[in-house]
Design a protein around this motif. Structure first.
Motif, PDB file in Angstrom:
ATOM      1  N   ALA A 148       0.834  -1.205   0.000  1.00 26.83           N
ATOM      2  CA  ALA A 148       0.000   0.000   0.000  1.00 26.83           C
ATOM      3  C   ALA A 148       0.869   1.255   0.000  1.00 26.83           C
ATOM      4  O   ALA A 148       0.564   2.238  -0.694  1.00 26.83           O
ATOM      5  N   GLU A 149       1.955   1.228   0.767  1.00 31.87           N
ATOM      6  CA  GLU A 149       2.860   2.374   0.804  1.00 31.87           C
ATOM      7  C   GLU A 149       3.499   2.610  -0.566  1.00 31.87           C
ATOM      8  O   GLU A 149       3.586   3.755  -1.040  1.00 31.87           O
ATOM      9  N   ILE A 150       3.958   1.556  -1.205  1.00 33.09           N
ATOM     10  CA  ILE A 150       4.655   1.694  -2.481  1.00 33.09           C
ATOM     11  C   ILE A 150       3.725   2.255  -3.553  1.00 33.09           C
ATOM     12  O   ILE A 150       4.133   3.075  -4.388  1.00 33.09           O
ATOM     13  N   ILE A 151       2.476   1.848  -3.554  1.00 34.07           N
ATOM     14  CA  ILE A 151       1.518   2.407  -4.514  1.00 34.07           C
ATOM     15  C   ILE A 151       1.327   3.894  -4.245  1.00 34.07           C
ATOM     16  O   ILE A 151       1.272   4.713  -5.182  1.00 34.07           O
ATOM     17  N   PHE A 152       1.261   4.281  -2.978  1.00 37.92           N
ATOM     18  CA  PHE A 152       1.176   5.702  -2.633  1.00 37.92           C
ATOM     19  C   PHE A 152       2.426   6.445  -3.089  1.00 37.92           C
ATOM     20  O   PHE A 152       2.348   7.538  -3.665  1.00 37.92           O
ATOM     21  N   TYR A 153       3.606   5.850  -2.859  1.00 36.03           N
ATOM     22  CA  TYR A 153       4.851   6.463  -3.313  1.00 36.03           C
ATOM     23  C   TYR A 153       4.856   6.636  -4.829  1.00 36.03           C
ATOM     24  O   TYR A 153       5.343   7.642  -5.351  1.00 36.03           O
ATOM     25  N   ALA A 154       4.344   5.627  -5.534  1.00 36.05           N
ATOM     26  CA  ALA A 154       4.327   5.690  -7.000  1.00 36.05           C
ATOM     27  C   ALA A 154       3.470   6.862  -7.489  1.00 36.05           C
ATOM     28  O   ALA A 154       3.834   7.556  -8.446  1.00 36.05           O
ATOM     29  N   LEU A 155       2.340   7.083  -6.831  1.00 32.81           N
ATOM     30  CA  LEU A 155       1.488   8.219  -7.199  1.00 32.81           C
ATOM     31  C   LEU A 155       2.204   9.540  -6.921  1.00 32.81           C
ATOM     32  O   LEU A 155       2.134  10.482  -7.742  1.00 32.81           O
ATOM     33  N   MET A 156       2.906   9.627  -5.806  1.00 36.19           N
ATOM     34  CA  MET A 156       3.673  10.829  -5.504  1.00 36.19           C
ATOM     35  C   MET A 156       4.817  11.011  -6.492  1.00 36.19           C
ATOM     36  O   MET A 156       5.120  12.137  -6.916  1.00 36.19           O
ATOM     37  N   PHE A 157       5.446   9.929  -6.902  1.00 36.49           N
ATOM     38  CA  PHE A 157       6.517   9.981  -7.895  1.00 36.49           C
ATOM     39  C   PHE A 157       5.996  10.572  -9.204  1.00 36.49           C
ATOM     40  O   PHE A 157       6.664  11.421  -9.825  1.00 36.49           O
ATOM     41  N   LEU A 158       4.808  10.138  -9.618  1.00 38.82           N
ATOM     42  CA  LEU A 158       4.228  10.671 -10.848  1.00 38.82           C
ATOM     43  C   LEU A 158       3.926  12.162 -10.712  1.00 38.82           C
ATOM     44  O   LEU A 158       4.107  12.932 -11.668  1.00 38.82           O
ATOM     45  N   LEU A 159       3.493  12.574  -9.541  1.00 35.82           N
ATOM     46  CA  LEU A 159       3.210  13.989  -9.308  1.00 35.82           C
ATOM     47  C   LEU A 159       4.499  14.810  -9.402  1.00 35.82           C
ATOM     48  O   LEU A 159       4.507  15.908  -9.984  1.00 35.82           O
ATOM     49  N   ILE A 160       5.582  14.274  -8.839  1.00 29.08           N
ATOM     50  CA  ILE A 160       6.874  14.953  -8.905  1.00 29.08           C
ATOM     51  C   ILE A 160       7.380  14.983 -10.340  1.00 29.08           C
ATOM     52  O   ILE A 160       7.875  16.011 -10.833  1.00 29.08           O
ATOM     53  N   ALA A 161       7.276  13.846 -11.035  1.00 30.36           N
ATOM     54  CA  ALA A 161       7.751  13.763 -12.420  1.00 30.36           C
ATOM     55  C   ALA A 161       7.000  14.731 -13.331  1.00 30.36           C
ATOM     56  O   ALA A 161       7.566  15.282 -14.280  1.00 30.36           O
ATOM     57  N   ALA A 162       5.724  14.934 -13.027  1.00 26.82           N
ATOM     58  CA  ALA A 162       4.918  15.866 -13.819  1.00 26.82           C
ATOM     59  C   ALA A 162       5.131  17.317 -13.396  1.00 26.82           C
ATOM     60  O   ALA A 162       4.534  18.231 -13.985  1.00 26.82           O
ATOM     61  N   ARG A 163       5.985  17.532 -12.383  1.00 27.84           N
ATOM     62  CA  ARG A 163       6.287  18.866 -11.866  1.00 27.84           C
ATOM     63  C   ARG A 163       5.014  19.591 -11.420  1.00 27.84           C
ATOM     64  O   ARG A 163       4.837  20.779 -11.676  1.00 27.84           O
ATOM     65  N   ARG A 164       4.174  18.839 -10.723  1.00 35.76           N
ATOM     66  CA  ARG A 164       2.916  19.414 -10.258  1.00 35.76           C
ATOM     67  C   ARG A 164       2.779  19.327  -8.741  1.00 35.76           C
ATOM     68  O   ARG A 164       1.670  19.206  -8.218  1.00 35.76           O
ATOM     69  N   LEU A 165       3.885  19.417  -8.041  1.00 35.91           N
ATOM     70  CA  LEU A 165       3.798  19.407  -6.580  1.00 35.91           C
ATOM     71  C   LEU A 165       3.044  20.621  -6.047  1.00 35.91           C
ATOM     72  O   LEU A 165       2.580  20.612  -4.907  1.00 35.91           O
ATOM     73  N   ASP A 166       2.933  21.651  -6.880  1.00 31.38           N
ATOM     74  CA  ASP A 166       2.141  22.795  -6.471  1.00 31.38           C
ATOM     75  C   ASP A 166       0.658  22.446  -6.359  1.00 31.38           C
ATOM     76  O   ASP A 166      -0.122  23.200  -5.774  1.00 31.38           O
ATOM     77  N   ARG A 167       0.296  21.286  -6.912  1.00 29.99           N
ATOM     78  CA  ARG A 167      -1.094  20.814  -6.819  1.00 29.99           C
ATOM     79  C   ARG A 167      -1.247  19.707  -5.786  1.00 29.99           C
ATOM     80  O   ARG A 167      -2.188  18.907  -5.871  1.00 29.99           O
ATOM     81  N   LEU A 168      -0.340  19.674  -4.823  1.00 30.31           N
ATOM     82  CA  LEU A 168      -0.397  18.630  -3.793  1.00 30.31           C
ATOM     83  C   LEU A 168      -1.724  18.655  -3.052  1.00 30.31           C
ATOM     84  O   LEU A 168      -2.289  17.603  -2.729  1.00 30.31           O
ATOM     85  N   GLU A 169      -2.235  19.828  -2.774  1.00 35.89           N
ATOM     86  CA  GLU A 169      -3.510  19.944  -2.069  1.00 35.89           C
ATOM     87  C   GLU A 169      -4.640  19.306  -2.875  1.00 35.89           C
ATOM     88  O   GLU A 169      -5.448  18.544  -2.327  1.00 35.89           O
ATOM     89  N   THR A 170      -4.663  19.596  -4.178  1.00 33.43           N
ATOM     90  CA  THR A 170      -5.687  19.000  -5.044  1.00 33.43           C
ATOM     91  C   THR A 170      -5.537  17.489  -5.106  1.00 33.43           C
ATOM     92  O   THR A 170      -6.525  16.746  -5.020  1.00 33.43           O
TER      93      THR A 170
END
Length: 384
Positions: A148-170
């Protein structure tokens, strides 16, 4: 895992204490209650050799997992700030793999030496565990939380790769909203408002690996981090209250009703769902106080800070290694004439001491060597 603020390098000692207490809850639940129940995954080891009725008061300890997931959401939101995709991957790999390699090896040796489980099956489970393959079977059942943690990490990785950490709240609110909808659907299905065949089976498998059944906990942690950094909008602050209430409701569903969580017998104790909900509320109050009011952490005496840090380091190996090893130690001590309750206490202490050695000696050395490998890979392929 130790946590530092990306901007001022503040260390949150309170999180280490809450994390360690959560790991102890899981250990006490497994060794003191669930492993000697008829439906336990350790029944082939115990074989009715003992029961510890005095330790049944820890029947709710499995909810330490929910607390872990909130802390994970907070920590990952923090560690993702300013990280490149590779750096985020590197930090997670260094955190997860060395301890998993050591603990899975100890579990394998223990099970090979003291059980009659098929060797090839154990080796297959061992391979899944040391690679952190996000599908069962694993050498120990507790590894499901890493999936479960790794799947969560993978989603965060995609957010970082897309350079959209500014949308972390969303991102956090969307994950939480999907999880809220799933939890509501499970509740409606249990109460006959809807009838969806196999929904409970889905919840116990895919639903607990994907951020569905536990997604609200990750989202709550991320929003608490955003709130601490003064980056949470007023609307999302109100939404965070809904996330918190849904977390409490999920715990209620897990410990009350006709279909309770695996490992808890239908002995009437499950009716006291208020206990795990109260423990969760206390843990969240401690997390909020430690991270939102720095004075709380600064009030911790200097002499207590290093022990708290070590407890935080012990948490991960303690969580991974306690199950089979602890059960076999209890069974062995009882065979020598030690009372079940004393064997339970002694085994818990022995497992803790082993994990302290792993966390302070073995794991740092292995992590350093693994880090060198990752550094060479980074230089060779120009990763950043």
């Amino acid at each position: 895992m130790p946590l530092q603020n990306a901007s001022n390098r503040q260390y949150y000692f309170g999180l280490d204490l809450i994390r360690f207490a959560s790991a102890c809850l899981v250990l006490l639940f497994h060794l003191g209650y669930s492993t000697w129940q008829p439906e336990s995954g350790a029944r082939d080891i115990v074989r009715g050799a003992y029961a510890i009725p005095e330790a049944s008061l820890f029947w709710f300890g499995g909810m330490g997992v929910q607390i872990f997931f909130v802390i994970s959401g907070f920590v990952i939101a923090n560690s993702a700030q300013g990280a490149t995709p590779y750096r985020f991957f590197r930090s997670r790999a260094l955190r997860l793999y060395p301890a998993a390699w050591i603990c899975a090896t100890v579990s394998l040796i223990t099970l090979l030496a003291f059980t009659e489980r098929p060797v090839l099956n154990l080796l297959w489970r061992y391979l899944h565990s040391i690679t952190l393959f996000p599908l069962s079977p694993w050498i120990e059942g507790v590894y499901w939380t890493l999936a479960a943690e790794i799947i969560f990490y993978a989603l965060m990785f995609l957010l970082i790769a897309a350079r959209r950490l500014d949308r972390l709240e969303t991102f956090s609110n969307l994950m939480g909203g999907i999880s809220i909808a799933f939890i509501a659907l499970v509740a409606c299905n249990r109460n006959g408002l809807v009838q969806i065949e196999h929904l409970e089976g889905f919840r116990k498998t895919v639903g607990r690996y994907l951020p569905l059944w536990y997604g609200v906990f990750f989202s709550l942690g991320m929003n608490l981090w955003l709130f601490t950094r003064r980056r949470l909008s007023k609307a999302s602050a109100v939404y965070t209250v809904a996330l918190f209430l849904t977390c409490c409701f999920q715990i209620y569903l897990a410990f009350h009703g006709t279909d309770i969580e695996e490992g808890i017998s239908d002995d009437g104790s499950r009716q006291a769902w208020q206990v795990p909900v109260f423990v969760f509320i206390v843990a969240m109050a401690g997390l909020f106080a430690s991270t939102h009011w720095p004075a709380v952490d600064r009030s911790i005496p200097l002499f207590a800070r290093e022990p708290l840090r070590r407890l935080g380091l012990v948490t991960y190996p303690l969580y991974l290694i306690h199950f089979s090893l602890g059960v076999i130690l209890i069974k062995g001590l009882i065979a020598t004439g030690v009372s079940p309750m004393l064997a339970f206490v002694a085994s818990s202490v022995l497992v803790f001491l082993l994990c302290l050695y792993i966390a302070t000696q073995l794991e740092p050395a292995l992590r350093q060597r693994f880090g060198h490998v990752l550094d060479r890979t980074e230089r060779r392929f120009g990763l950043r």
